[in-house]
Design a protein around this motif. Structure first.
Motif, PDB file in Angstrom:
ATOM      1  N   LYS A  38      50.730  20.075  34.101  1.00  0.00           N
ATOM      2  CA  LYS A  38      49.983  20.518  35.182  1.00  0.00           C
ATOM      3  C   LYS A  38      49.839  21.632  35.793  1.00  0.00           C
ATOM      4  CE  LYS A  38      51.844  18.004  39.145  1.00  0.00           C
ATOM      5  NZ  LYS A  38      51.356  17.074  40.109  1.00  0.00           N
ATOM      6  N   TYR A  39      50.775  22.329  36.073  1.00  0.00           N
ATOM      7  CA  TYR A  39      51.055  23.532  36.879  1.00  0.00           C
ATOM      8  C   TYR A  39      50.670  24.670  35.745  1.00  0.00           C
ATOM      9  CZ  TYR A  39      53.657  21.236  40.598  1.00  0.00           C
ATOM     10  OH  TYR A  39      53.863  20.588  41.992  1.00  0.00           O
ATOM     11  N   LEU A  40      50.886  24.345  34.397  1.00  0.00           N
ATOM     12  CA  LEU A  40      50.753  25.479  33.520  1.00  0.00           C
ATOM     13  C   LEU A  40      49.275  25.617  33.421  1.00  0.00           C
ATOM     14  CD1 LEU A  40      52.019  27.151  31.213  1.00  0.00           C
ATOM     15  CD2 LEU A  40      51.571  25.198  29.766  1.00  0.00           C
ATOM     16  N   ILE A  41      48.571  24.555  33.475  1.00  0.00           N
ATOM     17  CA  ILE A  41      47.021  24.606  33.305  1.00  0.00           C
ATOM     18  C   ILE A  41      46.599  25.278  34.678  1.00  0.00           C
ATOM     19  CG2 ILE A  41      44.864  23.109  33.196  1.00  0.00           C
ATOM     20  CD1 ILE A  41      46.717  21.180  31.600  1.00  0.00           C
ATOM     21  N   LEU A  42      47.196  24.931  35.777  1.00  0.00           N
ATOM     22  CA  LEU A  42      46.714  25.792  37.010  1.00  0.00           C
ATOM     23  C   LEU A  42      46.871  27.048  36.977  1.00  0.00           C
ATOM     24  CD1 LEU A  42      45.532  25.089  39.786  1.00  0.00           C
ATOM     25  CD2 LEU A  42      48.060  24.776  40.545  1.00  0.00           C
ATOM     26  N   THR A  43      47.922  27.424  36.516  1.00  0.00           N
ATOM     27  CA  THR A  43      48.202  28.893  36.516  1.00  0.00           C
ATOM     28  C   THR A  43      47.525  29.485  35.700  1.00  0.00           C
ATOM     29  OG1 THR A  43      50.642  28.302  36.668  1.00  0.00           O
ATOM     30  CG2 THR A  43      50.244  30.549  36.124  1.00  0.00           C
ATOM     31  N   LEU A  44      47.070  28.918  34.271  1.00  0.00           N
ATOM     32  CA  LEU A  44      46.230  29.805  33.330  1.00  0.00           C
ATOM     33  C   LEU A  44      44.962  29.864  33.879  1.00  0.00           C
ATOM     34  CD1 LEU A  44      47.314  28.172  29.862  1.00  0.00           C
ATOM     35  CD2 LEU A  44      47.543  30.445  30.822  1.00  0.00           C
ATOM     36  N   VAL A  45      44.151  28.742  34.760  1.00  0.00           N
ATOM     37  CA  VAL A  45      43.040  28.895  35.090  1.00  0.00           C
ATOM     38  C   VAL A  45      42.849  29.837  36.400  1.00  0.00           C
ATOM     39  CG1 VAL A  45      41.352  27.494  36.592  1.00  0.00           C
ATOM     40  CG2 VAL A  45      42.504  26.445  34.873  1.00  0.00           C
ATOM     41  N   LEU A  46      44.125  29.966  36.989  1.00  0.00           N
ATOM     42  CA  LEU A  46      44.090  30.817  38.218  1.00  0.00           C
ATOM     43  C   LEU A  46      43.853  32.290  37.551  1.00  0.00           C
ATOM     44  CD1 LEU A  46      46.292  29.510  40.825  1.00  0.00           C
ATOM     45  CD2 LEU A  46      44.129  30.038  41.266  1.00  0.00           C
ATOM     46  N   MET A  47      44.920  32.521  36.475  1.00  0.00           N
ATOM     47  CA  MET A  47      44.812  33.775  35.814  1.00  0.00           C
ATOM     48  C   MET A  47      43.512  34.520  35.368  1.00  0.00           C
ATOM     49  SD  MET A  47      48.391  33.913  34.189  1.00  0.00           S
ATOM     50  CE  MET A  47      48.310  35.353  33.390  1.00  0.00           C
ATOM     51  N   VAL A  48      42.943  33.220  34.774  1.00  0.00           N
ATOM     52  CA  VAL A  48      41.446  33.640  34.504  1.00  0.00           C
ATOM     53  C   VAL A  48      40.877  34.056  35.336  1.00  0.00           C
ATOM     54  CG1 VAL A  48      39.522  32.676  33.108  1.00  0.00           C
ATOM     55  CG2 VAL A  48      41.765  32.324  32.198  1.00  0.00           C
ATOM     56  N   ILE A  49      40.710  33.325  36.482  1.00  0.00           N
ATOM     57  CA  ILE A  49      39.494  33.623  37.619  1.00  0.00           C
ATOM     58  C   ILE A  49      40.274  35.127  38.365  1.00  0.00           C
ATOM     59  CG2 ILE A  49      39.243  32.913  39.897  1.00  0.00           C
ATOM     60  CD1 ILE A  49      39.715  30.057  39.103  1.00  0.00           C
ATOM     61  N   PHE A  50      41.465  35.205  38.149  1.00  0.00           N
ATOM     62  CA  PHE A  50      42.028  36.549  38.684  1.00  0.00           C
ATOM     63  C   PHE A  50      41.217  37.775  37.903  1.00  0.00           C
ATOM     64  CE2 PHE A  50      45.297  39.760  38.952  1.00  0.00           C
ATOM     65  CZ  PHE A  50      45.406  39.836  40.249  1.00  0.00           C
ATOM     66  N   ILE A  51      41.470  37.519  36.442  1.00  0.00           N
ATOM     67  CA  ILE A  51      41.074  38.532  35.567  1.00  0.00           C
ATOM     68  C   ILE A  51      39.446  38.669  35.685  1.00  0.00           C
ATOM     69  CG2 ILE A  51      40.778  39.067  33.095  1.00  0.00           C
ATOM     70  CD1 ILE A  51      43.527  37.643  32.929  1.00  0.00           C
ATOM     71  N   LEU A  52      38.603  37.517  35.853  1.00  0.00           N
ATOM     72  CA  LEU A  52      37.219  37.699  35.995  1.00  0.00           C
ATOM     73  C   LEU A  52      37.190  38.470  37.406  1.00  0.00           C
ATOM     74  CD1 LEU A  52      36.004  34.157  35.010  1.00  0.00           C
ATOM     75  CD2 LEU A  52      35.380  36.383  34.165  1.00  0.00           C
ATOM     76  N   ALA A  53      37.547  38.195  38.284  1.00  0.00           N
ATOM     77  CA  ALA A  53      37.522  38.607  39.625  1.00  0.00           C
ATOM     78  C   ALA A  53      37.561  40.193  39.559  1.00  0.00           C
ATOM     79  CB  ALA A  53      38.543  38.170  40.721  1.00  0.00           C
ATOM     80  N   ILE A  54      38.664  40.745  38.671  1.00  0.00           N
ATOM     81  CA  ILE A  54      38.757  42.202  38.708  1.00  0.00           C
ATOM     82  C   ILE A  54      37.701  42.868  37.808  1.00  0.00           C
ATOM     83  CG2 ILE A  54      40.327  43.925  37.555  1.00  0.00           C
ATOM     84  CD1 ILE A  54      42.540  42.035  38.342  1.00  0.00           C
ATOM     85  N   VAL A  55      37.234  41.939  36.593  1.00  0.00           N
ATOM     86  CA  VAL A  55      36.097  42.578  35.823  1.00  0.00           C
ATOM     87  C   VAL A  55      34.943  42.848  36.858  1.00  0.00           C
ATOM     88  CG1 VAL A  55      34.704  41.819  33.887  1.00  0.00           C
ATOM     89  CG2 VAL A  55      37.131  41.696  33.688  1.00  0.00           C
ATOM     90  N   ILE A  56      34.681  41.837  37.557  1.00  0.00           N
ATOM     91  CA  ILE A  56      33.488  41.660  38.528  1.00  0.00           C
ATOM     92  C   ILE A  56      33.453  42.925  39.372  1.00  0.00           C
ATOM     93  CG2 ILE A  56      32.308  40.535  40.352  1.00  0.00           C
ATOM     94  CD1 ILE A  56      32.944  38.004  38.720  1.00  0.00           C
ATOM     95  N   LEU A  57      34.816  43.034  39.872  1.00  0.00           N
ATOM     96  CA  LEU A  57      34.925  44.361  40.953  1.00  0.00           C
ATOM     97  C   LEU A  57      34.583  45.530  40.266  1.00  0.00           C
ATOM     98  CD1 LEU A  57      37.924  43.579  43.180  1.00  0.00           C
ATOM     99  CD2 LEU A  57      35.665  43.877  43.784  1.00  0.00           C
ATOM    100  N   ILE A  58      35.024  45.764  38.920  1.00  0.00           N
ATOM    101  CA  ILE A  58      34.874  46.835  38.430  1.00  0.00           C
ATOM    102  C   ILE A  58      33.591  47.167  37.821  1.00  0.00           C
ATOM    103  CG2 ILE A  58      35.417  48.159  35.999  1.00  0.00           C
ATOM    104  CD1 ILE A  58      38.079  46.769  35.978  1.00  0.00           C
ATOM    105  N   LEU A  59      32.833  46.020  37.802  1.00  0.00           N
ATOM    106  CA  LEU A  59      31.372  46.221  37.364  1.00  0.00           C
ATOM    107  C   LEU A  59      30.790  46.672  38.495  1.00  0.00           C
ATOM    108  CD1 LEU A  59      30.652  43.103  34.787  1.00  0.00           C
ATOM    109  CD2 LEU A  59      30.729  45.673  34.378  1.00  0.00           C
ATOM    110  N   ARG A  60      31.024  45.982  39.895  1.00  0.00           N
ATOM    111  CA  ARG A  60      30.278  46.288  40.936  1.00  0.00           C
ATOM    112  C   ARG A  60      30.449  47.572  41.475  1.00  0.00           C
ATOM    113  NH1 ARG A  60      32.386  41.846  45.025  1.00  0.00           N
ATOM    114  NH2 ARG A  60      31.327  43.294  46.663  1.00  0.00           N
ATOM    115  N   SER A  61      31.872  48.092  41.128  1.00  0.00           N
ATOM    116  CA  SER A  61      31.971  49.764  41.496  1.00  0.00           C
ATOM    117  C   SER A  61      31.169  50.552  40.731  1.00  0.00           C
ATOM    118  CB  SER A  61      33.424  50.086  41.543  1.00  0.00           C
ATOM    119  OG  SER A  61      33.741  49.781  40.046  1.00  0.00           O
TER     120      SER A  61
END
Lengths: 126, 269
Positions: A38-61
């Motif tokens: 369950k922690y492994l899944i949570l970590t993976l989900v958070l990592m995906v969200i994290f990467i998505l957030a960075i991509v969104i920020l790059i696109l915004r800039s």
């Protein structure tokens, strides 16, 4: 109380004890418990969200560099006639540049007041 | 494990919620600090003047102690005000896109020298122990103020030139874009329209040239300024400030022509 016959052990007791001591059961917090599913899944989900957030920020800039993406200007008939994509984008870029120049020129006039050095009282006259 | 999850969430929040204007916040923050110090300066000046009047009136030990304390506070606040203004100018230089690296370095060096002077002066103020020591500490600053004032005017003026250089660069890029836009699509316009566009383009280029000439003249004069004669230098800067305002007029005209040209492009049948 009735006593039942205990079935004989399939392996000698000594052998069982020996196998238990060789591989002890994992306890919570021990090294082997690090990647619980369950922690492994949570970590993976958070990592995906994290990467998505960075991509969104790059696109915004990137969109900030080229100007706001929500500019809606009437499509000039002449420009549409000339070249539907390239000319329209050139036209929009020009409009944005001219607006930026007007804005900066207005700011420069305002800056003169902001940048004015302070005047201080020099004489103490004691 | 929970700690790692929390750390991820925190990083995520920080990235998403980070203000996008952060890059431009430093000069705004510095300006707010300067305004705040300006308010404090007015208050301390008023407090010092009141204490000085009381001392002149009563000549008592209590009023003497009061005027000494208020004089020290006022002198320190005078330094703080100028110090925050110099920091504000420093931030404006950093953010300026129209100044070259060498120009920035030169202006920052001027500011650094003045900041060092102010820090030393503040240390001298803090060492004052009697009313008799106040004037001897303040007098060197009063003499130095001419240089400081000239430096402040010079840096502020150069910041404005830098901003205008930035606009001029934008303008050159836009002119090239519109020239190529019209050039690439000449066959699509009527000869009358093309003639009109060409007239606008010539007028824009002439205005831009005029602006460039005026700014170059101003920059040449500013580069020859001698800060060893601070009063002359400050006078020259003030005169050129008016010329800089005049230099903006052709650029504003050219920008209006630009708008007209774009409108002309829009209204072609």
């Amino acid at each position: 109380m009735e006593t039942k016959d205990i079935p004989p052990a399939t392996q000698p007791l000594d052998g069982v004890l020996a196998s238990n001591t060789a591989e002890p059961l994992p306890t919570p917090g021990a090294k082997g418990m690090f990647l619980r599913p369950k922690y492994l899944i949570l970590t993976l989900v958070l990592m995906v969200i994290f990467i998505l957030a960075i991509v969104i920020l790059i696109l915004r800039s990137k969109s900030a560099e080229t100007g706001p993406a929500t500019i809606i200007l009437p499509t000039p008939t002449s420009v549409r006639k000339l070249s539907p994509v390239a000319t329209l984008s050139s036209y929009l870029r020009l409009e944005a540049t001219v607006s930026a120049i007007s804005e900066i020129l207005t700011n420069v006039s305002g800056q003169e007041q902001i940048l004015l050095p302070p005047t201080v009282e020099l004489s103490l006259d004691l | 494990m929970r700690k790692i999850s929390c750390l991820f969430l925190l990083l995520l929040l920080l990235i998403v919620l980070a203000p996008r204007q952060l890059v431009f916040a430093s000069s705004i923050q510095a300006y707010q600090d300067y305004l705040y110090q300006n308010d404090l300066y007015r208050q301390t000046l008023s407090g010092f003047e009141t204490a000085r009047n009381e001392y002149r009136k009563y000549q008592s030990l209590a009023s003497q102690a009061d005027v000494l304390a208020k004089a020290k506070i006022f002198l320190e606040q005078r330094v703080n005000l100028l110090y925050t203004y110099l920091l504000f100018l420093n931030e404006k230089i950093s953010e300026n896109k129209g100044l070259s690296a060498a120009e920035k370095l030169k202006l920052e060096q001027y500011l650094r020298n003045e900041i060092v002077y102010l820090v030393n002066h503040r240390n001298a103020i803090q060492a004052i122990n009697s009313l008799q020591e106040v004037s001897p500490v303040s007098q060197p600053f009063e003499k130095h103020y001419q240089t400081l004032s000239a430096v402040m005017h010079l840096v502020a003026f150069n910041i404005q030139i830098g901003q205008l250089n930035d606009v001029a660069q934008l303008f050159t890029d836009a002119l090239q874009q519109i020239q190529s836009l019209v050039g690439e699509n000449r066959s699509a316009f009527t000869p009358e329209k093309l003639e009109q566009f060409d007239r606008w383009l010539v007028s824009i280029a002439e205005k831009q040239k005029l602006y460039q000439q005026l700014v170059t003249q101003i920059q040449d004069k500013i580069n020859l300024l001698n800060l060893a004669k601070p009063l002359d230098a400050e006078d020259q800067i003030k005169q050129n400030q008016k010329k800089l305002l005049q230099a903006q007029v052709p650029l504003k005209d050219a920008n209006n022509y630009f708008k007209e040209l774009i409108n002309a492009l829009k209204t072609v049948d």
